[in-house]
Design an enzyme around this catalytic site. Structure first.
Site, short mmCIF file in Angstrom:
data_model
loop_
_atom_site.label_atom_id
_atom_site.label_comp_id
_atom_site.label_asym_id
_atom_site.label_seq_id
_atom_site.Cartn_x
_atom_site.Cartn_y
_atom_site.Cartn_z
CG HIS A 11 8.53 8.90 20.81
ND1 HIS A 11 9.35 9.84 21.47
CD2 HIS A 11 9.12 8.16 19.97
CE1 HIS A 11 10.23 9.81 20.89
NE2 HIS A 11 10.35 8.80 19.79
CG HIS A 13 10.49 7.55 14.97
ND1 HIS A 13 11.06 8.80 14.55
CD2 HIS A 13 10.60 7.36 16.35
CE1 HIS A 13 11.47 9.25 15.55
NE2 HIS A 13 11.11 8.44 16.74
CG ASP A 15 11.78 5.84 9.81
OD1 ASP A 15 11.27 6.16 10.79
OD2 ASP A 15 12.83 6.48 9.45
N GLY A 167 17.32 11.97 15.29
CA GLY A 167 18.54 11.79 14.66
C GLY A 167 19.53 11.47 15.61
CG HIS A 194 14.02 12.04 19.58
ND1 HIS A 194 12.96 12.47 18.54
CD2 HIS A 194 13.92 10.82 19.67
CE1 HIS A 194 12.45 11.47 18.45
NE2 HIS A 194 12.75 10.48 18.81
CD GLU A 197 17.19 7.54 21.78
OE1 GLU A 197 17.12 8.51 21.17
OE2 GLU A 197 16.52 6.56 21.39
CG ASP A 274 11.72 5.41 19.69
OD1 ASP A 274 11.34 6.17 18.99
OD2 ASP A 274 13.00 5.12 20.17
ZN LIG Z 1 11.94 8.30 18.73
#
Ligand SMILES: [Zn+2]
Length: 329
Positions: A11, A13, A15, A167, A194, A197, A274
């Site tokens: 996991h 990302h 960015d 998102g 996702h 969370e 993450d």
């Molecule tokens: Zn994530």
């Protein structure tokens, strides 16, 4: 005694994984000006220790995203991030990104996918790609396009291997995406979602009902024992990311971080970063963090790595190789 010193990242990302060094290199090759002061750049890229809100956290994605709006920038970002985590002990990784967020300078979603594929071809780390659909309003067509691209480029290993939904979970409920995942399922696309969370166990229940192989975070699953039972029954893996949960305040009392509890209850937990660039962490540090915070044991670390191998979106051949590399075979 088992010592985790090589890792699997499920996991991450793109960015969120841009460090200051990587940002400088991406800016250099694209003639983009960044603040010359390292401290100032750090401030734009990383979350302050006392990060008060999710908005403050999300603000940090602006700069890294702006550096990945060309084919060259995106491909190079993939390569640099892969090389960086490889030097930190990661031996297999799945990178996720939302192709619909890379069109500011005219790249199509497909251009973005092709650029990322080029990037994974230029690193020695074994990397697969997960394409993210985005929660939101008015982007239904963009999500449909992402779904079609996952289908078009789907391979078992060495490319696009799955889909995700990312998102604002609290603003756009999981339930809204039932149809999207029904289509993915019909098309034979593996996916992670996702959930649990920024929203609670109900969001995890909704996601689990869509038939995912994995759930991103799921840290709030334990709020409802029935949801825990559902995850177990369906054999759904959890991609847990503790530092991220602390910084976004998904978990307020970190001393009671539920990872060891979930392991004891037989949930298929994995440990991930993450957004390592924004959070200022590494996967090795996440393991050490859990050792110190909740007393993660060597046996539990071994279980986490076994889960990561079993839950990875990759071929059986690669899984066998990973088990050998990690001393699990
Ligand atoms: Zn994530």
């Amino acid at each position: 005694m088992y010592k985790a010193n090589r890792f699997i990242e499920l996991h991450l990302h793109l960015d969120g994984a841009v460090t200051a060094d990587i940002a400088r290199e991406l800016a250099r090759i694209q003639d983009i000006r960044l603040p010359e002061d390292d401290g100032e750049l750090e401030k734009m890229l990383t979350v302050p220790a006392d990060c008060g809100s999710l908005n403050e956290f999300l603000r940090c994605f602006r700069l890294p995203l702006s550096l990945m709006q060309t084919r060259e920038g995106l491909a190079e970002a993939v390569r640099l991030i892969a090389d960086n985590i490889r030097s930190q002990g990661v031996i297999y990784a799945e990178f996720r990104f939302a192709p619909q967020l890379h069109g500011e300078k005219g790249m199509s979603q497909e251009d973005a996918v092709q650029a990322a594929l080029k990037g994974i071809g230029e690193t020695d780390l074994k990397v697969n790609l997960i394409l993210c659909c985005m929660r939101g309003e008015g982007n239904e067509e963009a999500n449909e396009e992402t779904l079609a691209l996952v289908k078009k480029y789907l391979v078992e290993d060495g490319g696009v291997v799955a889909m995700d939904l990312a998102g604002a979970e609290a603003l756009f409920p999981t339930e809204k995406y039932r149809e999207l995942f029904a289509k993915a399922r019909q098309m034979g696309i593996p996916y992670t979602i996702h959930a649990g969370e920024a929203a609670g166990a109900d969001s995890v229940r909704a996601a689990a009902e869509f038939g995912p192989a994995r759930i991103g975070h799921g840290v709030r699953s334990g709020e409802d024992p029935e949801v825990v039972a559902l995850l177990k029954e369906k054999g759904i893996f959890l991609e847990m990311c503790p530092t991220s949960n602390r910084q976004t305040h998904a978990v307020e009392d970190m001393s009671r971080y539920p990872l060891p509890d979930y392991l004891r209850q037989g949930l298929l937990v994995t440990l991930n970063t993450d957004d390592m660039g924004i959070e200022g962490t590494t996967l090795a540090e996440e393991f050490r963090y859990m050792e110190q915070l909740v007393g993660l044991t060597p046996a539990q670390e071994q279980t986490i790595l076994e889960n990561a191998v079993n839950g990875a979106f990759t071929s059986e051949e690669t899984k066998d190789w990973l088990r050998k590399e990690l001393g699990l075979a």
